[in-house]
Design an enzyme around this catalytic site. Sequence first.
Site, PDB file in Angstrom:
ATOM      1  N   ALA A  14      40.589  30.277  68.231  1.00  0.00           N
ATOM      2  CA  ALA A  14      40.509  28.985  67.534  1.00  0.00           C
ATOM      3  C   ALA A  14      40.156  29.153  66.057  1.00  0.00           C
ATOM      4  O   ALA A  14      40.670  28.426  65.223  1.00  0.00           O
ATOM      5  CB  ALA A  14      39.489  28.086  68.214  1.00  0.00           C
ATOM      6  N   LEU A  17      41.249  32.877  59.636  1.00  0.00           N
ATOM      7  CA  LEU A  17      40.981  32.905  58.196  1.00  0.00           C
ATOM      8  C   LEU A  17      42.117  32.192  57.468  1.00  0.00           C
ATOM      9  O   LEU A  17      43.287  32.563  57.625  1.00  0.00           O
ATOM     10  CB  LEU A  17      40.895  34.351  57.689  1.00  0.00           C
ATOM     11  CG  LEU A  17      40.634  34.469  56.169  1.00  0.00           C
ATOM     12  CD1 LEU A  17      39.177  34.140  55.845  1.00  0.00           C
ATOM     13  CD2 LEU A  17      40.992  35.861  55.655  1.00  0.00           C
ATOM     14  N   ASP A  43      45.895  32.924  58.818  1.00  0.00           N
ATOM     15  CA  ASP A  43      46.880  31.889  58.506  1.00  0.00           C
ATOM     16  C   ASP A  43      47.428  32.099  57.092  1.00  0.00           C
ATOM     17  O   ASP A  43      46.662  32.150  56.127  1.00  0.00           O
ATOM     18  CB  ASP A  43      46.230  30.508  58.597  1.00  0.00           C
ATOM     19  CG  ASP A  43      47.245  29.406  58.368  1.00  0.00           C
ATOM     20  OD1 ASP A  43      47.916  29.020  59.350  1.00  0.00           O
ATOM     21  OD2 ASP A  43      47.391  28.940  57.217  1.00  0.00           O
ATOM     22  N   TYR A  48      51.791  30.100  49.264  1.00  0.00           N
ATOM     23  CA  TYR A  48      50.457  30.426  48.730  1.00  0.00           C
ATOM     24  C   TYR A  48      50.549  31.513  47.650  1.00  0.00           C
ATOM     25  O   TYR A  48      49.567  31.792  46.951  1.00  0.00           O
ATOM     26  CB  TYR A  48      49.494  30.865  49.844  1.00  0.00           C
ATOM     27  CG  TYR A  48      49.259  29.811  50.915  1.00  0.00           C
ATOM     28  CD1 TYR A  48      49.567  28.465  50.695  1.00  0.00           C
ATOM     29  CD2 TYR A  48      48.717  30.153  52.152  1.00  0.00           C
ATOM     30  CE1 TYR A  48      49.362  27.512  51.684  1.00  0.00           C
ATOM     31  CE2 TYR A  48      48.503  29.199  53.144  1.00  0.00           C
ATOM     32  CZ  TYR A  48      48.833  27.884  52.905  1.00  0.00           C
ATOM     33  OH  TYR A  48      48.635  26.948  53.882  1.00  0.00           O
ATOM     34  N   LYS A  77      54.431  30.084  57.127  1.00  0.00           N
ATOM     35  CA  LYS A  77      55.119  28.786  57.035  1.00  0.00           C
ATOM     36  C   LYS A  77      56.326  28.855  56.115  1.00  0.00           C
ATOM     37  O   LYS A  77      56.280  29.508  55.065  1.00  0.00           O
ATOM     38  CB  LYS A  77      54.140  27.721  56.517  1.00  0.00           C
ATOM     39  CG  LYS A  77      52.820  27.746  57.239  1.00  0.00           C
ATOM     40  CD  LYS A  77      51.847  26.677  56.807  1.00  0.00           C
ATOM     41  CE  LYS A  77      50.472  26.989  57.372  1.00  0.00           C
ATOM     42  NZ  LYS A  77      49.659  27.865  56.510  1.00  0.00           N
ATOM     43  N   HIS A 110      56.560  23.913  56.908  1.00  0.00           N
ATOM     44  CA  HIS A 110      55.320  23.592  56.191  1.00  0.00           C
ATOM     45  C   HIS A 110      55.137  22.082  55.972  1.00  0.00           C
ATOM     46  O   HIS A 110      54.031  21.559  56.081  1.00  0.00           O
ATOM     47  CB  HIS A 110      55.307  24.333  54.845  1.00  0.00           C
ATOM     48  CG  HIS A 110      53.950  24.609  54.311  1.00  0.00           C
ATOM     49  ND1 HIS A 110      53.638  25.728  53.599  1.00  0.00           N
ATOM     50  CD2 HIS A 110      52.798  23.903  54.383  1.00  0.00           C
ATOM     51  CE1 HIS A 110      52.361  25.696  53.257  1.00  0.00           C
ATOM     52  NE2 HIS A 110      51.825  24.596  53.720  1.00  0.00           N
TER      53      HIS A 110
END
Length: 315
Positions: A14, A17, A43, A48, A77, A110
């Site tokens: 769950a 990072l 993640d 990014y 993504k 995304h």
Amino acid sequence: MNKLKFKNGDTMDAIGLGTWKSEPGEVTEAVKIALNNGYKHIDCAATYGNEAEVGEAFSEVFSKGEVKREDIWITSKLWNNAHKKEDVIPALKQTLKDLQLDYLDLYLIHWPVAFKPEVSFPEKAEDYLSLEEVPLIETWNEMVKAKEQGLVKHIGVSNFSIPTLESLMKETDHTPEMNQVELHPYLQQNKLLEFCSRNKINVTAYSPLGSGDRPDAMKAADEPSLLENPVIKKIAKKHGASAGQILIKWSEQRGTAVIPKSTNEERIKQNLMSAGYQLDEDDMKEIADLDYHFRYVNGKFFEVEGNSYENIYDD
Ligand code: A2P
């Protein structure tokens, strides 16, 4: 720590990072610290701008052999400029190259928003493609192909509202396995969570700490602080935890995944330790009362005069 389950039996830790806003010069070290201190979920996303640096950490840690690739859950993504059918798999292959991986555990669309292929960040209405021009099902069918080709193990979406999920699901037998959305005590998304649970769609919470390190252009002038919220601080004191840990635990305890971003060694470690606390009924009730549908990532930046995107969250 809670684990999210997928239909084929795979499980995902769950707490992962997050790497949005992690500077390229800092993210390699951050991912190495995370993997060497027990994180099993990272993640990422093409937009990014740091996947090559994240990939350096994967390559270095996995080649040492103490942490095995197959024990780590890695998400990325598809960016909005690669929604056309001929662009999806090439974009995925670029991400795999940057991350130095053979496969992803999870690949997400995304946003339910499309840009022209040459546009990374749109500035005007003409930079966008409408969902009539590039329907989400066209993009989704390529995601399904990527899964069939073994490039990714699971596929899903991000920032999808209930109506957007419903309209996609009407057109496919492949229900998204994940919806990654903004989720924290000020934006608890109970209806979306209930819809996803009913349809066996896992949910990941982004911006769990309020993403205070977003660029100023994305911030409202008088934004509320989650980390400084008196109720969160009071509960933190009661448990001998930090405010950040309470926010992370809250998401984990609700059964969602949660991806706090940090590039600070102490906070990276602290955030994973959130799993060790337990919020009681009173804590959960007090936090439930903080909900007022406030978004830090309000999506308005995709609403440009003359384009076809309006109220993308269907709020
Ligand atoms: P830093 O990277 O210096 O640790 P979000 O995950 O909601 O996007 O929030 C990320 C922001 O929260 C970053 O500014 C990050 O800073 C900070 N942060 C991460 N973990 C904690 C924590 N445990 N306590 C306070 N701030 C944190």
